[in-house]
Motif scaffolding. Structure first.
Motif: not given
Length: 409
Positions: A354-363
């Motif tokens: 979830e940490l990776e997802r929120r950073v990789d999404s640009g959020e």
């Protein structure tokens, strides 16, 4: 010493427990709660989060919303979905999450133990949240969610629990998240009351707002009573008491924005002034004083020099406090993480994905994976009268709501 009392619980009929049982009101937002109650007419969220039954444009703090919680509780009882004990009881509540097992005692704590600090706190509460739950308690005339309390291990209480858990179960079911919940009714409730009289203090592990609201409501009821009594139901609040060594604390991770438009190299350079920063394959830190940082699709390990940490200060030595004072405030200008929109918190149960997802999404610009706070640190802060930074602990598994309700009158 701690006052623990048996109580006449309002609880689901055995064949309805799975239909009623719900997650605590404060672990989801309104939209998530709406989705959870869809197709579930007897979900306890209809009592703990009654706004789900109103149009999205309706004021969630409107009088009608609080009234609905009271109406729904009365409906659950009238329809026989929930029933009330004829005599005061103590219950044993076991949760199994994978290999982790924790077993607590369900009973009532006394508001004076909270007021006089025999039930110890380690967090500040927010007035708006406290006001909401106090009103909810007063409107329903009940505590609809238990406070999660911890106590230092006690052999006498362990023996009582061991004996009671050999008997027939009241409930035994698995929730959608894979957690097994087992409940027994104690055969010796008075023995628990006597045993806890020898316990010097209990500690709020989870549920500071529930506790503060329950105590406020109880104190108001006592002040309003024509003939107030120390042992009146409104002087007690619903709790589950767990031995400290059984508890599982997960990290409460952070994701951050950077409004300074810095490059990865510039952020890493700023972090290098805090401690040693190096690339790593780790996604979760292996010891206190270290942090895994996700930035630019790469994980880094930040290590603070142990010699710079005051181990004698129970608050200043916390990883969450070190992060706030050495990283969040000086590097990202986040002074109040409670209100700053540039930071968000992710419970450890969601994993590093979830940490990776929120950073990789640009959020978000970067993520910080934390080492979990330890129970002895919570006790040390509480015993010293200190306060932890917000979002310091994430306890799993969560206590289910709807299994037990305590009426104030």
């Amino acid at each position: 010493m701690v006052c623990v009392r048996s109580f006449c619980a309002i609880h689901p009929r055995k064949d309805m427990v799975e239909a009623v049982s719900a997650l605590p009101y404060d672990v989801m937002n309104t939209e998530e709660a709406r989705a959870m109650v869809e197709g579930k007419p007897w979900s306890f969220l209809r009592i703990s989060r009654p706004e789900v039954e109103f149009d999205r444009s309706h004021d969630p703090a409107g009088d009608e919303v609080y009234a609905r919680s009271r109406e729904n509780l009365a409906k659950f009882i009238k329809e026989g979905v929930m029933e009330t004990d004829a005599e005061p009881q103590v219950y044993i509540y076991r949760q199994i999450m994978g290999d982790h097992v924790q077993t607590g005692v369900v009973a009532c704590a006394h508001i004076d133990d909270y007021i006089e600090n025999r039930i110890k706190k380690h967090e500040f509460t927010r007035k708006d949240k406290e006001d909401d739950r106090t009103r909810h308690v007063k409107e329903t005339d009940a505590h609809t969610g238990p406070v999660f309390l911890a106590y230092r291990d006690d052999a006498a209480i362990d023996a009582l629990v061991a004996a009671d858990t050999k008997g027939a179960t009241l409930y035994d079911f698995v929730t959608e998240d894979g957690i097994r919940h087992i409940v027994w009714r104690s055969s010796t409730p008075k023995a628990y009351e006597d045993a806890f009289e020898k316990v010097e203090a209990c500690y709020i592990a989870d549920g500071h707002h529930r506790a503060a609201s329950a105590v406020r409501a109880g104190a108001e009821c006592r002040a309003e009573a024509a003939d107030p009594k120390a042992d009146a139901p409104y002087c007690h609040f619903l709790a589950v008491f767990f031995p400290a060594d059984q508890l599982k604390i997960m990290p409460y991770n952070r994701v951050l924005k950077d409004d300074k438009n810095r490059t990865d190299a510039e952020i890493l350079d700023a972090l290098s002034k805090v401690g040693k920063i190096e690339k790593t394959t780790l996604k979760t830190p292996e010891c206190p004083g270290t942090y895994c940082i996700y930035l630019g699709k790469q994980w880094y390990l930040l290590t603070i020099d142990p010699a710079t940490i005051d181990k004698d200060d129970p608050v200043a030595s916390l990883d969450v406090d070190l992060l706030q004072k050495r990283v969040l405030s000086p590097i990202f200008d986040i002074q109040d993480p409670r209100t700053d929109k540039r930071i968000d918190f992710v419970g450890g149960i969601r994993g590093t994905e979830e940490l990776e997802r929120r950073v990789d999404s640009g959020e978000m610009r970067l993520a910080v994976s934390m080492y979990p706070t330890q129970i002895h640190q919570i006790f040390a802060v509480s015993d010293g009268g200190g306060v932890m930074p917000p979002k310091s602990t994430w306890f799993e598994p969560k206590l289910r709501s709807g299994l037990f309700v305590h009426a104030l009158h």
